[in-house]
Scaffold this motif. Structure first.
Motif, PDB file in Angstrom:
ATOM      1  N   CYS A 188       0.683  -1.287  -0.147  1.00 46.11           N
ATOM      2  CA  CYS A 188       0.035   0.170  -0.142  1.00 46.11           C
ATOM      3  C   CYS A 188       1.052   1.341  -0.221  1.00 46.11           C
ATOM      4  N   MET A 189       0.207   2.344  -0.244  1.00 48.18           N
ATOM      5  CA  MET A 189       1.046   3.586  -0.633  1.00 48.18           C
ATOM      6  C   MET A 189       1.359   4.273   0.414  1.00 48.18           C
ATOM      7  N   TYR A 190       0.266   4.108   1.759  1.00 50.66           N
ATOM      8  CA  TYR A 190       0.752   5.120   2.982  1.00 50.66           C
ATOM      9  C   TYR A 190       0.168   4.259   4.016  1.00 50.66           C
ATOM     10  N   HIS A 191       0.572   4.700   5.296  1.00 52.28           N
ATOM     11  CA  HIS A 191       0.174   4.044   6.421  1.00 52.28           C
ATOM     12  C   HIS A 191      -1.119   3.633   6.823  1.00 52.28           C
ATOM     13  N   ASP A 192      -2.186   4.402   6.963  1.00 51.31           N
ATOM     14  CA  ASP A 192      -3.453   4.089   6.946  1.00 51.31           C
ATOM     15  C   ASP A 192      -4.080   3.162   5.946  1.00 51.31           C
ATOM     16  N   GLN A 193      -3.705   3.368   4.713  1.00 51.77           N
ATOM     17  CA  GLN A 193      -4.320   2.323   3.649  1.00 51.77           C
ATOM     18  C   GLN A 193      -3.753   1.027   3.707  1.00 51.77           C
ATOM     19  N   ALA A 194      -2.582   0.846   4.332  1.00 53.58           N
ATOM     20  CA  ALA A 194      -2.329  -0.503   4.789  1.00 53.58           C
ATOM     21  C   ALA A 194      -2.840  -0.984   6.314  1.00 53.58           C
ATOM     22  N   LEU A 195      -2.664  -0.251   7.149  1.00 51.48           N
ATOM     23  CA  LEU A 195      -3.042  -0.726   8.477  1.00 51.48           C
ATOM     24  C   LEU A 195      -4.384  -0.771   9.105  1.00 51.48           C
ATOM     25  N   ILE A 196      -5.469  -0.120   8.326  1.00 50.64           N
ATOM     26  CA  ILE A 196      -6.746  -0.036   8.633  1.00 50.64           C
ATOM     27  C   ILE A 196      -7.292  -1.358   8.402  1.00 50.64           C
ATOM     28  N   PRO A 197      -6.931  -2.053   7.360  1.00 47.06           N
ATOM     29  CA  PRO A 197      -7.405  -3.288   7.116  1.00 47.06           C
ATOM     30  C   PRO A 197      -6.725  -4.493   7.872  1.00 47.06           C
ATOM     31  N   VAL A 198      -5.590  -4.299   8.218  1.00 49.24           N
ATOM     32  CA  VAL A 198      -5.052  -5.609   8.818  1.00 49.24           C
ATOM     33  C   VAL A 198      -5.421  -5.296  10.430  1.00 49.24           C
ATOM     34  N   LYS A 199      -5.483  -4.191  10.844  1.00 47.23           N
ATOM     35  CA  LYS A 199      -5.948  -3.920  12.304  1.00 47.23           C
ATOM     36  C   LYS A 199      -7.311  -4.324  12.384  1.00 47.23           C
ATOM     37  N   THR A 200      -8.343  -4.056  11.412  1.00 51.27           N
ATOM     38  CA  THR A 200      -9.598  -4.525  11.504  1.00 51.27           C
ATOM     39  C   THR A 200     -10.020  -5.886  11.664  1.00 51.27           C
ATOM     40  N   LEU A 201      -9.082  -6.600  10.811  1.00 52.97           N
ATOM     41  CA  LEU A 201      -9.101  -8.101  10.598  1.00 52.97           C
ATOM     42  C   LEU A 201      -8.595  -8.678  11.727  1.00 52.97           C
ATOM     43  N   GLY A 202      -7.199  -8.320  12.308  1.00 50.51           N
ATOM     44  CA  GLY A 202      -6.679  -9.102  13.341  1.00 50.51           C
ATOM     45  C   GLY A 202      -6.006  -7.949  14.452  1.00 50.51           C
ATOM     46  N   PHE A 203      -6.912  -7.537  15.100  1.00 52.09           N
ATOM     47  CA  PHE A 203      -6.458  -6.199  16.047  1.00 52.09           C
ATOM     48  C   PHE A 203      -5.582  -6.917  17.088  1.00 52.09           C
TER      49      PHE A 203
END
Length: 329
Positions: A262-277
Motif C-alpha cells: 500500500c502507498m501509505y500508513h493508514d491504507q495498509a494498517l486499517i484493514p489489517v488491524k480491523t481483521l486482526g487487532f
C-alpha cells in the motif's frame, strides 16, 4: 549442547520495563514454552512477581529450561526499578543493550530470531540520547542496512506500507519510483525466503481514489506506479495493480494475493488491524536476521494491572519460529 536449529531459542528483548512488555513476555512464554524455546533479555527485577525464571549465560541452556516451564533469562543490568506506567530514563541504556545483545545472539547463530517488546522512545532519548526514530531504524543500523520494510501481518492478511509515519500531505512527495521499487523487491524476496512462498503474488494499491480513475483523480498511477510495476513484471514478478484500495481487502479479493503493498500508513494498517487487532504482528523485512514484534505499544495505562492481552506477543513468537523454519529449509 544444542544440535538442531529448532532447539535454538527465540530471543525476547525486554522493551520498556514500566510497560506491559515483561508481563506479556511471561504470559507468552507460558503459552509456547513446550514447543518453542525462548530466552528473555532484561533485568530479572523487572519481571512480574512470582515468575519462575533462571539466569543463564549460555543460550544453549534455554531449550531444556523452556521445556521444563522455567523462563530462561540472560540478565541485563539496569539502573532503575520498574514502576508500572512510569518510565525511568535510568533504564534506557539497558533497554538498548537488550536489543543489541539479542541481535548479536541471532547474528552469531546462538538464537533463531529476535522478538522485541515495545519500547518508549522518549525515555530512551532522555536516558541514553537514543538517536533513532524507533526499533526498526536501530535494528537496520545494527545490521548495516540502508533500507528495510515494515510488514504488518495477521492470519487473514499481510500488508506493507511504502511510506510510513509521514503526514498524508507529504505522501505524494515521498512516494518515489525508487522507494516503491525497493519496497517491492524487498517484500518479494522476504516472501520467498521467510514465508516459503515460491512465487509471491503481490497486490499493489493505487495512491488515489479508484487508483486514479484513468488520470481523472490523480496521475501518480499513470506516471509512476504503473511503470514501476511493468518494469518489475518484465523481471518475472507477479504483481497485481495498481488496484483501487477500497475493493482489495474483502475476503474474496484476499484470496488472489499473498501480500498487499500500500502507498501509505493508514491504507495498509486499517484493514489489517480491523481483521486482526489482537493478533497482528510487526515484521521487519530486509534484515539479515528475523525480527518480529507485537503490534502495539507499551500500554502504560494498563501496565501491572493484569489486563494486558498477550495474543499479539504470542503471534509474534510463533511467526518468528515459522520464518526461522522457512529460512532453515
Amino acid at each position: 549442547m544444542i544440535t538442531t536449529p529448532a532447539q535454538k531459542p527465540i530471543v525476547i528483548s525486554c522493551g520498556e520495563p514500566a510497560g506491559i512488555g515483561p508481563e506479556i513476555a511471561v504470559a507468552a512464554f507460558r503459552a509456547v514454552h513446550a514447543d518453542t524455546p525462548l530466552l528473555w533479555l532484561g533485568d530479572p527485577r523487572h519481571l512480574p512477581a512470582g515468575t519462575d525464571y533462571a539466569c543463564i549465560d549460555d543460550p544453549a541452556a534455554a531449550a531444556d529450561l523452556s521445556a521444563a516451564g522455567t523462563l530462561p533469562v540472560m540478565p541485563i543490568t539496569m539502573g532503575g526499578t520498574a514502576i508500572a506506567g512510569t518510565a525511568d530514563p535510568a533504564n534506557a541504556q539497558g533497554v538498548i543493550d537488550a536489543i543489541a545483545k539479542g541481535v548479536a545472539l541471532v547474528t552469531n547463530g546462538q538464537a533463531r530470531a529476535i522478538c522485541t517488546a515495545p519500547i518508549h522512545k522518549a525515555a530512551l532519548i532522555d536516558g541514553a540520547d537514543f538517536a533513532y526514530p524507533g526499533h526498526t531504524e536501530y535494528l537496520a543500523a545494527l545490521a548495516g542496512i540502508d533500507r528495510v520494510v515494515m510488514m504488518l501481518a495477521c492470519d487473514a492478511l499481510r500488508v506493507v506500507p511504502v511510506t510510513i509515519h509521514v503526514p498524508l500531505a507529504q505522501v505524494a512527495t515521498d512516494l518515489t519510483a525508487s522507494l516503491l521499487t525497493d519496497t517491492l523487491l524487498i517484500t518479494h524476496a522476504a516472501m520467498r525466503r521467510d514465508f516459503g512462498v515460491k512465487r509471491p503474488r503481490i497486490a499493489v494499491a493505487g495512491l488515489n481514489p479508484h487508483a486514479g480513475e484513468d488520470g481523472k483523480m490523480g496521475v501518480e498511477e499513470i506516471e509512476m506506479i504503473t511503470p514501476v510495476l511493468d518494469a518489475l513484471r518484465s523481471e518475472g514478478m507477479d504483481l497485481i495493480g495498481p488496484m483501487s484500495a477500497d475493493t482489495m481487502f474483502h475476503a474474496a479479493a484476499r484470496q488472489n494475493y499473498d501480500v498487499a503493498v500500500c502507498m501509505y500508513h493508514d491504507q495498509a494498517l486499517i484493514p489489517v488491524k480491523t481483521l486482526g487487532f489482537d493478533t497482528g504482528v510487526n515484521v521487519t523485512l530486509g534484515l539479515p536476521f528475523i525480527r518480529t514484534s507485537p503490534d502495539h505499544g507499551t500500554a502504560f495505562d494498563i501496565a501491572g494491572k493484569g489486563l494486558a492481552n498477550p495474543s499479539s506477543m504470542i503471534a509474534a513468537i510463533r511467526m518468528a519460529a515459522t520464518m526461522a523454519d522457512a529460512r532453515h529449509d
